[in-house]
Design a protein around this motif. Structure first.
Motif, PDB file in Angstrom:
ATOM      1  N   ILE A 166       0.843  -1.196   0.000  1.00 42.81           N
ATOM      2  CA  ILE A 166       0.000   0.000   0.000  1.00 42.81           C
ATOM      3  C   ILE A 166       0.878   1.245   0.000  1.00 42.81           C
ATOM      4  CG2 ILE A 166      -1.636   1.356   1.355  1.00 42.81           C
ATOM      5  CD1 ILE A 166      -2.946  -1.224   2.232  1.00 42.81           C
ATOM      6  N   TYR A 167       1.917   1.240   0.837  1.00 40.66           N
ATOM      7  CA  TYR A 167       2.807   2.404   0.878  1.00 40.66           C
ATOM      8  C   TYR A 167       3.569   2.564  -0.438  1.00 40.66           C
ATOM      9  CZ  TYR A 167       1.824   2.496   5.871  1.00 40.66           C
ATOM     10  OH  TYR A 167       1.189   2.573   7.087  1.00 40.66           O
ATOM     11  N   ALA A 168       3.956   1.451  -1.050  1.00 37.81           N
ATOM     12  CA  ALA A 168       4.653   1.532  -2.342  1.00 37.81           C
ATOM     13  C   ALA A 168       3.732   2.119  -3.409  1.00 37.81           C
ATOM     14  CB  ALA A 168       5.145   0.149  -2.757  1.00 37.81           C
ATOM     15  N   ALA A 169       2.483   1.667  -3.421  1.00 34.41           N
ATOM     16  CA  ALA A 169       1.517   2.206  -4.370  1.00 34.41           C
ATOM     17  C   ALA A 169       1.293   3.694  -4.116  1.00 34.41           C
ATOM     18  CB  ALA A 169       0.202   1.445  -4.271  1.00 34.41           C
ATOM     19  N   MET A 170       1.252   4.073  -2.834  1.00 32.17           N
ATOM     20  CA  MET A 170       1.099   5.479  -2.487  1.00 32.17           C
ATOM     21  C   MET A 170       2.295   6.299  -2.965  1.00 32.17           C
ATOM     22  SD  MET A 170       0.631   7.276   1.263  1.00 32.17           S
ATOM     23  CE  MET A 170      -0.510   5.995   1.805  1.00 32.17           C
ATOM     24  N   ALA A 171       3.484   5.732  -2.832  1.00 34.92           N
ATOM     25  CA  ALA A 171       4.696   6.426  -3.270  1.00 34.92           C
ATOM     26  C   ALA A 171       4.666   6.689  -4.774  1.00 34.92           C
ATOM     27  CB  ALA A 171       5.935   5.618  -2.897  1.00 34.92           C
ATOM     28  N   VAL A 172       4.266   5.674  -5.550  1.00 34.38           N
ATOM     29  CA  VAL A 172       4.191   5.845  -7.003  1.00 34.38           C
ATOM     30  C   VAL A 172       3.139   6.884  -7.363  1.00 34.38           C
ATOM     31  CG1 VAL A 172       3.673   4.697  -9.184  1.00 34.38           C
ATOM     32  CG2 VAL A 172       5.018   3.508  -7.454  1.00 34.38           C
ATOM     33  N   SER A 173       1.962   6.796  -6.745  1.00 38.42           N
ATOM     34  CA  SER A 173       0.901   7.757  -7.030  1.00 38.42           C
ATOM     35  C   SER A 173       1.328   9.175  -6.669  1.00 38.42           C
ATOM     36  CB  SER A 173      -0.373   7.375  -6.266  1.00 38.42           C
ATOM     37  OG  SER A 173      -0.852   6.121  -6.680  1.00 38.42           O
ATOM     38  N   ALA A 174       1.969   9.324  -5.508  1.00 41.90           N
ATOM     39  CA  ALA A 174       2.431  10.647  -5.085  1.00 41.90           C
ATOM     40  C   ALA A 174       3.522  11.170  -6.007  1.00 41.90           C
ATOM     41  CB  ALA A 174       2.934  10.591  -3.642  1.00 41.90           C
ATOM     42  N   TYR A 175       4.373  10.278  -6.492  1.00 45.21           N
ATOM     43  CA  TYR A 175       5.416  10.683  -7.444  1.00 45.21           C
ATOM     44  C   TYR A 175       4.780  11.270  -8.698  1.00 45.21           C
ATOM     45  CZ  TYR A 175       9.438  10.415 -10.583  1.00 45.21           C
ATOM     46  OH  TYR A 175      10.430  10.717 -11.479  1.00 45.21           O
ATOM     47  N   TYR A 176       3.772  10.595  -9.221  1.00 43.73           N
ATOM     48  CA  TYR A 176       3.093  11.103 -10.411  1.00 43.73           C
ATOM     49  C   TYR A 176       2.273  12.347 -10.105  1.00 43.73           C
ATOM     50  CZ  TYR A 176       4.452   7.293 -13.465  1.00 43.73           C
ATOM     51  OH  TYR A 176       5.187   6.435 -14.243  1.00 43.73           O
ATOM     52  N   ALA A 183       5.666  11.114  -1.450  1.00 47.27           N
ATOM     53  CA  ALA A 183       6.234   9.958  -2.152  1.00 47.27           C
ATOM     54  C   ALA A 183       7.423   9.394  -1.384  1.00 47.27           C
ATOM     55  CB  ALA A 183       6.657  10.356  -3.565  1.00 47.27           C
ATOM     56  N   SER A 184       8.288  10.286  -0.899  1.00 47.50           N
ATOM     57  CA  SER A 184       9.466   9.856  -0.157  1.00 47.50           C
ATOM     58  C   SER A 184       9.072   9.174   1.144  1.00 47.50           C
ATOM     59  CB  SER A 184      10.362  11.063   0.133  1.00 47.50           C
ATOM     60  OG  SER A 184      11.481  10.687   0.907  1.00 47.50           O
ATOM     61  N   TRP A 185       8.132   9.769   1.861  1.00 48.58           N
ATOM     62  CA  TRP A 185       7.674   9.175   3.125  1.00 48.58           C
ATOM     63  C   TRP A 185       7.076   7.793   2.885  1.00 48.58           C
ATOM     64  CZ3 TRP A 185       2.706   7.672   4.470  1.00 48.58           C
ATOM     65  CH2 TRP A 185       2.526   7.282   5.800  1.00 48.58           C
ATOM     66  N   ALA A 186       6.231   7.675   1.865  1.00 43.83           N
ATOM     67  CA  ALA A 186       5.570   6.402   1.600  1.00 43.83           C
ATOM     68  C   ALA A 186       6.577   5.334   1.174  1.00 43.83           C
ATOM     69  CB  ALA A 186       4.498   6.589   0.526  1.00 43.83           C
TER      70      ALA A 186
END
Length: 231
Positions: A166-176, A183-186
């Protein structure tokens, strides 16, 4: 530094497949294409039939079978009949959202809002419906609405706080979404729960580079490494 092709691969696997997997909706872990992977939902009615009325269960089960057979119109008709019996059932609204999501993916733009509404209704009647939060995030990501996807994943993270995907998916979404701090936190949270995952390290490396942070050989920024090791 992670190449664009590697990021694209993470995007496809990390969002589509991982979200299906953690929502319990992937079939044998295989997702050949986006629309078919949603259709391979293969949701087992046993997990929900105990809370759905006896009259609605057969309709729900037939709807799933029709979706798996590719008959989305009939699947939609059946689930709407089930909802007429149980209008406040979160599981039924979730499946209704998935049916509209599939129709939207197949090229009907009018079904996007209906898919969103289905997922939101599922969450309204059961705020702890993790699958609904994940599906909602996937819908937003499919539509390139990255910030709403982040918010939906944040809700999912509240419901499943130690799930690194979930955090990895959040990181990718936040990156985009160009919110590199989230993104960094996630990304760091994903690594916190799965420190040996090379894909997560590559993701953090990409985000750290975008933030201008130094990236050591293991792919994680020096600043973040010490922070993760703190109690």
């Amino acid at each position: 530094m992670v190449s664009k092709s590697e990021l694209f691969r993470f995007k496809v696997v990390g969002i589509t497949l991982l979200l299906f997997a953690i929502s319990g909706c992937a079939k044998n872990g295989e997702v050949a294409q986006t629309s078919k992977s949603v259709c391979s939902f293969n949701c087992k009615t046993e997990s929900n039939s105990s809370i759905i009325s006896a009259d609605a269960v057969p309709l729900y089960s037939k709807s799933i079978k029709n979706a798996l057979d590719g008959n989305l119109p009939e699947a939609g008709n059946l689930i709407n009949k089930a909802l007429s019996i149980e209008p406040e059932d979160s599981s039924l609204h979730l499946w209704n959202g998935i049916i509209y999501h599939l129709k939207w993916l197949k090229g009907d733009p009018s079904k996007y809002k209906l898919a969103e509404s289905g997922y939101l209704m599922a969450l309204k009647f059961d705020p702890n419906n993790l699958k609904a939060a994940l599906r909602l995030s996937l819908l937003y990501f499919h539509n390139k609405r990255y910030l709403p996807a982040v918010k939906a994943l944040a809700l999912a993270a509240q419901l499943d706080r130690e799930n690194p995907e979930i955090y990895a998916a959040m990181a990718v979404s936040a990156y985009y979404a160009r919110d590199l701090m989230i993104a960094s936190w996630a990304a760091r949270k994903a690594i916190e729960y799965r420190p040996d995952n090379e894909q997560f390290k590559q993701l953090e490396s990409l985000i750290s580079s975008a933030l201008g942070l130094p990236v050591p050989r293991d792919g994680r920024s020096e600043e973040h490494t010490s922070e993760l090791q703190s109690p």
